[in-house]
Design a protein around this motif. Structure first.
Motif, mmCIF file in Angstrom:
data_model
loop_
_atom_site.group_PDB
_atom_site.id
_atom_site.type_symbol
_atom_site.label_atom_id
_atom_site.label_comp_id
_atom_site.label_asym_id
_atom_site.label_seq_id
_atom_site.Cartn_x
_atom_site.Cartn_y
_atom_site.Cartn_z
ATOM 1 N N GLY B 85 7.944 -4.367 49.765
ATOM 2 C CA GLY B 85 8.748 -5.103 50.728
ATOM 3 C C GLY B 85 8.713 -6.586 50.451
ATOM 4 O O GLY B 85 7.809 -7.094 49.801
ATOM 5 N N LEU B 86 9.735 -7.236 50.955
ATOM 6 C CA LEU B 86 9.841 -8.691 50.811
ATOM 7 C C LEU B 86 10.289 -9.248 52.156
ATOM 8 O O LEU B 86 10.850 -8.525 52.963
ATOM 9 C CB LEU B 86 10.902 -9.050 49.774
ATOM 10 C CG LEU B 86 10.692 -8.583 48.333
ATOM 11 C CD1 LEU B 86 11.991 -8.707 47.562
ATOM 12 C CD2 LEU B 86 9.620 -9.412 47.659
ATOM 13 N N LYS B 136 17.970 -3.823 44.074
ATOM 14 C CA LYS B 136 16.677 -3.166 44.274
ATOM 15 C C LYS B 136 15.749 -3.389 43.064
ATOM 16 O O LYS B 136 14.568 -3.683 43.218
ATOM 17 C CB LYS B 136 16.897 -1.668 44.504
ATOM 18 C CG LYS B 136 15.683 -0.997 45.093
ATOM 19 C CD LYS B 136 15.916 0.473 45.277
ATOM 20 C CE LYS B 136 14.583 1.175 45.578
ATOM 21 N NZ LYS B 136 14.645 2.584 45.377
ATOM 22 N N GLY B 137 16.341 -3.271 41.874
ATOM 23 C CA GLY B 137 15.555 -3.471 40.659
ATOM 24 C C GLY B 137 15.011 -4.881 40.576
ATOM 25 O O GLY B 137 13.853 -5.098 40.195
ATOM 26 N N MET B 138 15.851 -5.846 40.936
ATOM 27 C CA MET B 138 15.416 -7.248 40.904
ATOM 28 C C MET B 138 14.314 -7.480 41.931
ATOM 29 O O MET B 138 13.348 -8.202 41.676
ATOM 30 C CB MET B 138 16.607 -8.171 41.180
ATOM 31 C CG MET B 138 17.580 -8.275 40.042
ATOM 32 S SD MET B 138 19.099 -9.046 40.628
ATOM 33 C CE MET B 138 19.158 -10.480 39.604
ATOM 34 N N GLN B 139 14.471 -6.854 43.101
ATOM 35 C CA GLN B 139 13.438 -7.004 44.139
ATOM 36 C C GLN B 139 12.108 -6.464 43.635
ATOM 37 O O GLN B 139 11.055 -7.049 43.872
ATOM 38 C CB GLN B 139 13.858 -6.266 45.406
ATOM 39 C CG GLN B 139 14.975 -6.973 46.155
ATOM 40 C CD GLN B 139 15.288 -6.326 47.494
ATOM 41 O OE1 GLN B 139 14.642 -5.388 47.911
ATOM 42 N NE2 GLN B 139 16.292 -6.834 48.168
ATOM 43 N N PRO B 166 15.980 2.692 33.275
ATOM 44 C CA PRO B 166 15.281 2.723 31.982
ATOM 45 C C PRO B 166 15.064 1.343 31.367
ATOM 46 O O PRO B 166 14.024 1.087 30.762
ATOM 47 C CB PRO B 166 16.201 3.576 31.104
ATOM 48 C CG PRO B 166 16.975 4.406 32.061
ATOM 49 C CD PRO B 166 17.138 3.594 33.299
ATOM 50 N N VAL B 167 16.022 0.441 31.567
ATOM 51 C CA VAL B 167 15.874 -0.897 30.972
ATOM 52 C C VAL B 167 14.710 -1.636 31.626
ATOM 53 O O VAL B 167 13.828 -2.192 30.963
ATOM 54 C CB VAL B 167 17.198 -1.706 31.123
ATOM 55 C CG1 VAL B 167 17.020 -3.126 30.617
ATOM 56 C CG2 VAL B 167 18.319 -0.996 30.389
ATOM 57 N N ASN B 168 14.685 -1.602 32.959
ATOM 58 C CA ASN B 168 13.616 -2.294 33.666
ATOM 59 C C ASN B 168 12.272 -1.605 33.458
ATOM 60 O O ASN B 168 11.234 -2.258 33.421
ATOM 61 C CB ASN B 168 13.946 -2.377 35.160
ATOM 62 C CG ASN B 168 14.958 -3.473 35.442
ATOM 63 O OD1 ASN B 168 14.952 -4.505 34.778
ATOM 64 N ND2 ASN B 168 15.837 -3.234 36.390
ATOM 65 N N ALA B 169 12.295 -0.273 33.312
ATOM 66 C CA ALA B 169 11.055 0.459 33.047
ATOM 67 C C ALA B 169 10.470 0.020 31.702
ATOM 68 O O ALA B 169 9.253 -0.134 31.552
ATOM 69 C CB ALA B 169 11.315 1.956 33.051
ATOM 70 N N ARG B 170 11.372 -0.229 30.757
ATOM 71 C CA ARG B 170 10.913 -0.674 29.435
ATOM 72 C C ARG B 170 10.301 -2.079 29.536
ATOM 73 O O ARG B 170 9.275 -2.359 28.914
ATOM 74 C CB ARG B 170 12.110 -0.671 28.473
ATOM 75 C CG ARG B 170 11.708 -0.841 27.035
ATOM 76 C CD ARG B 170 12.858 -0.559 26.106
ATOM 77 N NE ARG B 170 13.207 0.848 26.066
ATOM 78 C CZ ARG B 170 14.134 1.359 25.260
ATOM 79 N NH1 ARG B 170 14.800 0.577 24.453
ATOM 80 N NH2 ARG B 170 14.383 2.637 25.255
#
Lengths: 422, 318
Positions: B85-86, B136-139, B166-170
């Motif tokens: 959370g933010l 969501k990914g950026m958060q 997958p990109v962010n997981a990498r």
């Protein structure tokens, strides 16, 4: 301490340094302070003169002449001339008396059409004369009041004359005299008595305390719920302990509450100073307010923080805030009897019962119809401090468990169980 | 002198009413390296992690983090909780600065590190944005920065890959590897066995509140000795299959369309190396390889649905 300070600053910054707070708690009181003295000036106006024809149907005579005298007199009854929005009606009418009661229907129609400024119908029964005044639907209230006043005076004049008495002499004898009351202090100082102010000053102090405490306690409730619903709580708890988080939030909102108290209190005192009435607020009142303010704040804040930690949204909070609010409404409901009798059993009893005690004590101590025994005041403060300690302890235990709980709203019984949970 | 363990749990228990969420877990995670904390849903992973973080207290047992309690060591720990959370209305840089200051950083250092991390995690130009304006990914990346901004000696990540594309997981995998190289101890929980296999030096498996596995990945591979061999024949697969099936130590031999090879299961006592040499001598093979036991298989074997069935399969050499 560093962590508490950081949390407190965030809490203060995101509550007090926002547009909504600055407008509500800073700009609004200042605007009120600036505008209130201007209100009578802005609303004062010169009323339109009362002009046209006024017909009096007076078969016996006697009332019409008195009506004309009363209406055209510059010395109309003072009660009718005093108007909070100012201005005396200038009367420039022609009063005609007719004896023929059969013309009433025709004249009523003329009133309705606006051809007549007013019609007064005088009748007589076994109790004497009585009058009815008819005005056009568009008639100004000020004009109506003036006509009613003159009609009342005319009827009374006629009755007095019928009884063979002199109306002007009787009126002079019956004139109400102003009586000034002063209160003498034990030191012999005299101060002008104002019953209304003596009732309003304690209420003002209590409301000031109530608003300052409740506004920030409510912010505390909503910010805690927001942290839970945004799932930011666990992120925070990775950096601070639940106790540090609670302390930081309490301190931050205490600063918010202090700003509110200072702003509203300052504006109120400045207002009194502007109308040279600062003497109604002796320094001891302010000292007692300062003593009771932190006790009131921490009591209410501990309750609100624990409720905020236990629920997931504002709607859920209502079911738990309700009972707490009921207890806190007691001083608002009982302020009149407490101010009337600050040393009565009711006032004394509630002085020791949290969370109403800070507000009741402020009412009692500022009422000053009779001094509150000092020993009792000190004892009430000590009980208040002990209550704050107990509420903060219980609140911290509930907060520690509640902040990580999601799902159904706990019952008050479950909240009690959380207090003892490891 | 031995370094202080990063995490020590000694006979830790936690109960929620009638539920015994964590049952006598003991664990020691040495400094450095990546430790995977695995287990099915409701196994007690998050509860254990919360106890390690001193967010909740154990009913019984003792927990030490970096030689102290987690409360005393909070400034040296980074934590990314499962429930992220933010503050929605706070600006990104302001939120990260707030978290950094809670961890004891001064404003200048905090701002430098925040700028550097935003760049590394490919989040340029978001510092002035409100958190609610981010995807969501950026958060999730911002939350990761919040856990890393204090350069922690111990980093605890609860399901860090959940919800990441997958990109962010990498990107996250790259950063975890980088942190390991810089000496940070990392404990992370995950459901993704392949990720755990890629990143972990050691694996702790928890099931129904109990620790059922605590070993290095190498040791797990040794202990869960593979019984399967893949062989790709150069000639007729049927003939090759018959030859292999007739060899001693071979329990079954069947063609696998998926692997485009013969799938051979060895008997319990067979030596895999000897068996593979004999296969090469018996029939021409393009490749022959010992099929490594995956963490996924170990996980299913240890905590899979019906354990009695699994036990029966094992007994039958299946």
């Amino acid at each position: 301490m560093r962590r508490i300070g950081t949390v407190a600053w965030r809490e203060f910054r995101h509550t007090a340094l926002t547009k909504a707070f600055i407008i509500g708690a800073v700009v609004l009181p200042l605007v009120m302070f600036a505008v209130i003295p201007l209100v009578p000036m802005l609303t004062k106006s010169t009323p339109k003169p009362l002009t046209g024809r006024v017909v009096v149907i007076d078969p016996q005579g006697g009332v019409a002449a008195a009506f004309e005298t009363a209406l055209l007199s510059k010395d109309a009854a003072p009660r009718d001339r005093e108007d909070p929005f100012g201005g005396t009606v200038d009367v420039q009418v022609k009063v005609e008396r007719i004896a023929d009661a059969g013309r009433e229907t025709e004249l009523r129609k003329e009133v309705g059409d606006g051809a007549l400024a007013a019609l007064m119908v005088v009748a007589r029964d076994d109790k004497g004369e009585k009058a009815e005044v008819l005005v056009p639907s568009a008639s100004s209230p000020k004009h109506t009041r003036r006509l009613e006043s003159a009609a009342r005076e005319a009827v009374v004049r006629a009755r007095v004359a019928g009884a063979g008495e002199n109306y002007d002499r009787l009126r002079e004898l019956m004139r109400s005299e102003r009586v000034d009351t002063s209160r003498i202090s034990p030191k012999g100082d005299a101060a002008r008595e104002s019953t209304e102010l003596r009732m309003l000053v304690p209420a003002g102090f209590m409301f000031l305390l109530w608003i300052a405490v409740f506004t920030s306690a409510n912010y505390l409730l909503t910010s805690t719920i927001e942290e839970k619903s945004n799932r930011v709580m666990e992120v925070l708890l990775s950096a601070v302990s639940p106790m540090e988080l609670l302390c930081g939030k309490l301190v931050g909102q205490a600063a918010v509450s202090t700003v509110m108290l200072a702003m509203y209190g300052g504006v109120a005192l400045s207002g009194l100073g502007a109308v040279a009435m600062l003497d109604v607020v002796p320094p001891s009142h302010i000292v007692w307010l300062v003593v009771w303010f932190p006790i009131a704040y921490f009591m209410v804040a501990a309750i609100m923080a624990s409720i905020g930690s236990a629920v997931s949204d504002l709607r859920e909070a209502q079911s738990l805030v309700g009972p707490a609010m009921l207890a806190l409404m007691v001083p608002l409901m009982l302020w009149l009897p407490i101010v009337e009798n600050p040393n009565g059993a009711l006032a004394v009893a509630f002085s020791f019962i949290p969370p109403a005690s800070p507000f009741v004590n402020v009412l009692r101590l500022t009422a000053a119809n009779e001094p509150v025994p000092m020993l009792q005041s000190i004892l009430a403060v000590l009980v208040g401090i002990a209550s704050v300690a107990a509420l903060l302890w219980a609140g911290a235990r509930i907060f520690r468990v509640g902040v990580l709980m999601q799902g159904k709203t706990p019952t008050p019984r479950e909240l009690l169980r959380w207090i003892w949970m490891r | 002198m031995l370094a202080t363990p990063a995490i020590t749990l000694h006979d830790v228990h936690k109960r929620y009413g009638a539920t015994h969420a964590v049952r006598g877990v003991s664990l020691q995670v040495e400094q450095g390296g990546v430790c995977g904390f695995l287990g099915p849903n409701g196994a007690g992973k998050s509860t254990t992690i919360r106890m390690i973080m001193s967010i909740i207290l154990p009913d019984e047992g003792r927990i030490e983090v970096l030689g102290a309690t987690a409360l005393d060591a909070k400034d040296r720990i980074g934590y990314l909780p499962e429930e992220r959370g933010l503050y929605r209305k706070m600006r990104v840089a302001e939120f990260l600065r707030f978290m950094a200051q809670l961890k004891g950083l001064d404003r200048t250092t905090a701002d430098q590190r925040i700028g550097s991390w935003l760049e590394r995690l490919e989040l340029p130009g978001v510092s002035r944005k409100r958190c609610m304006e981010l995807s969501k990914g950026m958060q999730q990346k911002v939350q990761l920065i919040a856990s890393l901004v204090n350069e922690p000696a111990l980093l605890i990540l609860d399901e860090p890959f959940s919800g990441l594309d997958p990109v962010n997981a990498r990107v996250l995998t790259r950063e975890i590897r980088g942190l390991r190289e810089r000496g940070t101890t990392i404990l992370f929980s995950t459901h993704q066995m392949r990720t755990a296999e890629d990143l972990c030096d050691r694996v702790v498996l928890i099931h129904r509140g109990e620790k059922v596995l605590d070993e290095s990945l190498a040791s797990i591979h040794r202990r869960f000795d593979p019984r399967a061999v893949l062989a790709e024949p150069m000639s007729d697969p049927v003939q090759a299959g018959r030859a292999i099936a007739a060899m001693p130590g071979v329990a079954t031999c069947a063609w696998s369309d998926e692997a485009r090879a013969l799938h051979i299961r060895l008997t319990e006592n067979a030596d895999a190396r000897d068996a593979m040499q004999r296969m090469l001598q018996a029939t021409p093979l393009r490749r022959v390889e010992l099929r490594r036991t995956t963490l996924d298989e170990v996980f299913v074997r240890l905590v899979g649905g019906d354990e009695s069935v699994l036990a029966a399969q094992e007994a039958a050499g299946d």
